[in-house]
Enzyme design. Structure first.
Site, PDB file in Angstrom:
ATOM      1  N   SER A   1      34.373   0.806   5.537  1.00 13.31           N
ATOM      2  CA  SER A   1      34.618   1.544   6.774  1.00 13.31           C
ATOM      3  C   SER A   1      35.429   0.626   7.611  1.00 13.31           C
ATOM      4  O   SER A   1      35.679  -0.503   7.490  1.00 13.31           O
ATOM      5  CB  SER A   1      33.188   1.638   7.469  1.00 13.31           C
TER       6      SER A   1
ATOM      7  N   SER B   1      34.269   5.965   2.974  1.00  8.96           N
ATOM      8  CA  SER B   1      34.778   5.065   4.394  1.00  8.96           C
ATOM      9  C   SER B   1      34.530   5.749   5.547  1.00  8.96           C
ATOM     10  O   SER B   1      35.142   6.946   5.613  1.00  8.96           O
ATOM     11  CB  SER B   1      36.021   4.787   3.861  1.00  8.96           C
TER      12      SER B   1
ATOM     13  N   ASP C   1      36.208   5.674   8.905  1.00 12.52           N
ATOM     14  CA  ASP C   1      37.150   5.527   9.574  1.00 12.52           C
ATOM     15  C   ASP C   1      37.235   5.903  10.848  1.00 12.52           C
ATOM     16  O   ASP C   1      37.650   7.321  11.103  1.00 12.52           O
ATOM     17  CB  ASP C   1      38.483   5.656   8.699  1.00 12.52           C
TER      18      ASP C   1
END
Length: 343
Positions: A228, A266, A268
């Protein structure tokens, strides 16, 4: 050291004096770092922390600021972003920590804000606490919940407008970026009379995906790109929440330049605010007047470029400022040794 101190400039726009998010007037940053064994009879280890980013030094609930968020990939466990995007305001510090630390940090931040504002939940409405996270479980015994509410309060109280620490500090203590030690990184850009500042919590990417630089091969971890990044973008440019969201999107360009492709697992996420105008919580006025930049003025493109450059450089600083770190079960993540491709 910061990547510029290694002779590598990112982009073309001038940085602020500190090349840090605290170049934006009023913005403050505080860290609490946890780095110790949790149990003498086990390999459990606290390798984590809390980072607080304050939009200004006043009462954040009574003097809100314009804000927005942009989710590039939503594999994350943030709090508060639904209301930020609905109302376009931020009324608390932006707090960063590990994934399982979100409840404790939310509670601690709430306790701090309630102490400052006895009327919250009594004579006026509730408050929206904003917390972002990344998963530091490779180095940190995340299941042991080492982060406590008091650590959030301490991080807020430690916040200052000085040069912020970067690398393996605060929420970044246990983070891994491109297989090497990541964490907290910051950078800034000056556009006309305004400053754009960026701070990241980097915890993403495989070392094979890292772009633009050469590094010591074999030292980093080779795992999936899942991870992340939380990107916090601050400015004193007078922008509406819609304009802030547009600028925040350009942070994804800087993220992509480093080699990220916003992988499946992830989170983001960009959280952006402008402290150019403070919105009073208590007011009897029916209307309010604000100044904002024209959409079609060239300065908007300059702000877009500044956001991309500052995000890219902040990520690189999170790597170059970090140190080799030891954590749970004997895990070690090495600091990166960078040099520009072709050198």
């Amino acid at each position: 050291m910061k990547i510029r101190e290694m002779g590598m400039a990112i982009g073309k726009i001038a940085t602020g004096e500190k090349n840090c998010i605290t170049d934006v007037p009023g913005v403050m940053v505080g860290h609490v770092t946890l780095d110790y064994p949790l149990n003498e009879k086990s390999t459990d280890y606290a390798c984590t922390g809390v980072t607080a980013i304050l939009p200004h030094s006043g009462n954040m609930f009574k003097e809100k600021v314009t804000a927005a968020s942009c989710v590039l990939n939503g594999f994350g466990k943030t709090t508060g972003l639904v209301q930020v995007n609905e109302l376009g305001v931020l009324e608390s510090p932006i707090m960063l920590t590990n994934t399982f630390g979100v409840p404790a940090v939310t509670q601690g931040t709430l306790e701090y804000m309630l102490e400052e504002n006895p009327e919250i939940g009594d004579k006026t409405g509730t408050i929206n606490i904003v917390v972002g996270e990344c998963n530091d479980s490779h180095l940190n015994s995340i299941r042991m919940f080492p982060v406590k509410p008091e650590h959030a309060i301490e991080a807020i109280k430690k916040a200052s407008n000085q040069q912020a620490e970067e690398g393996a500090v605060g929420a970044g203590k246990g983070m891994v970026c491109f297989g090497y030690k990541g964490g907290i990184g910051s950078s800034s850009r000056v556009v006309s009379d305004y400053t754009v500042g960026c701070m990241v919590l980097s915890n993403f990417g495989r070392k094979e995906d890292f772009r633009g630089f050469q590094y010591e091969t074999g030292a980093g971890l080779s795992e999936t790109a899942d991870g992340s990044i939380i990107i916090v973008l601050a400015t004193d440019a007078p922008l509406s929440d819609r304009q802030l969201k547009r600028v925040a999107k350009r942070c994804g360009i800087g993220l992509g330049r480093t080699g990220s492709h916003f992988s499946h697992g992830s989170g983001d996420i960009v959280i952006a605010f402008s402290n150019a105008y403070k919105i009073p919580h208590f007011s009897d006025e029916t209307a309010e007047t604000r100044t904002q930049l024209r959409e079609d003025h060239p300065i908007m493109n300059q702000l877009f470029a500044a956001a991309a450059e500052a995000a890219e450089e902040a990520i690189l600083n999170s790597l170059t400022q970090a140190v080799t770190t030891h954590g749970r079960e004997g895990h070690v993540v090495e600091a990166i040794c960078l040099r520009k491709e072709g050198n």
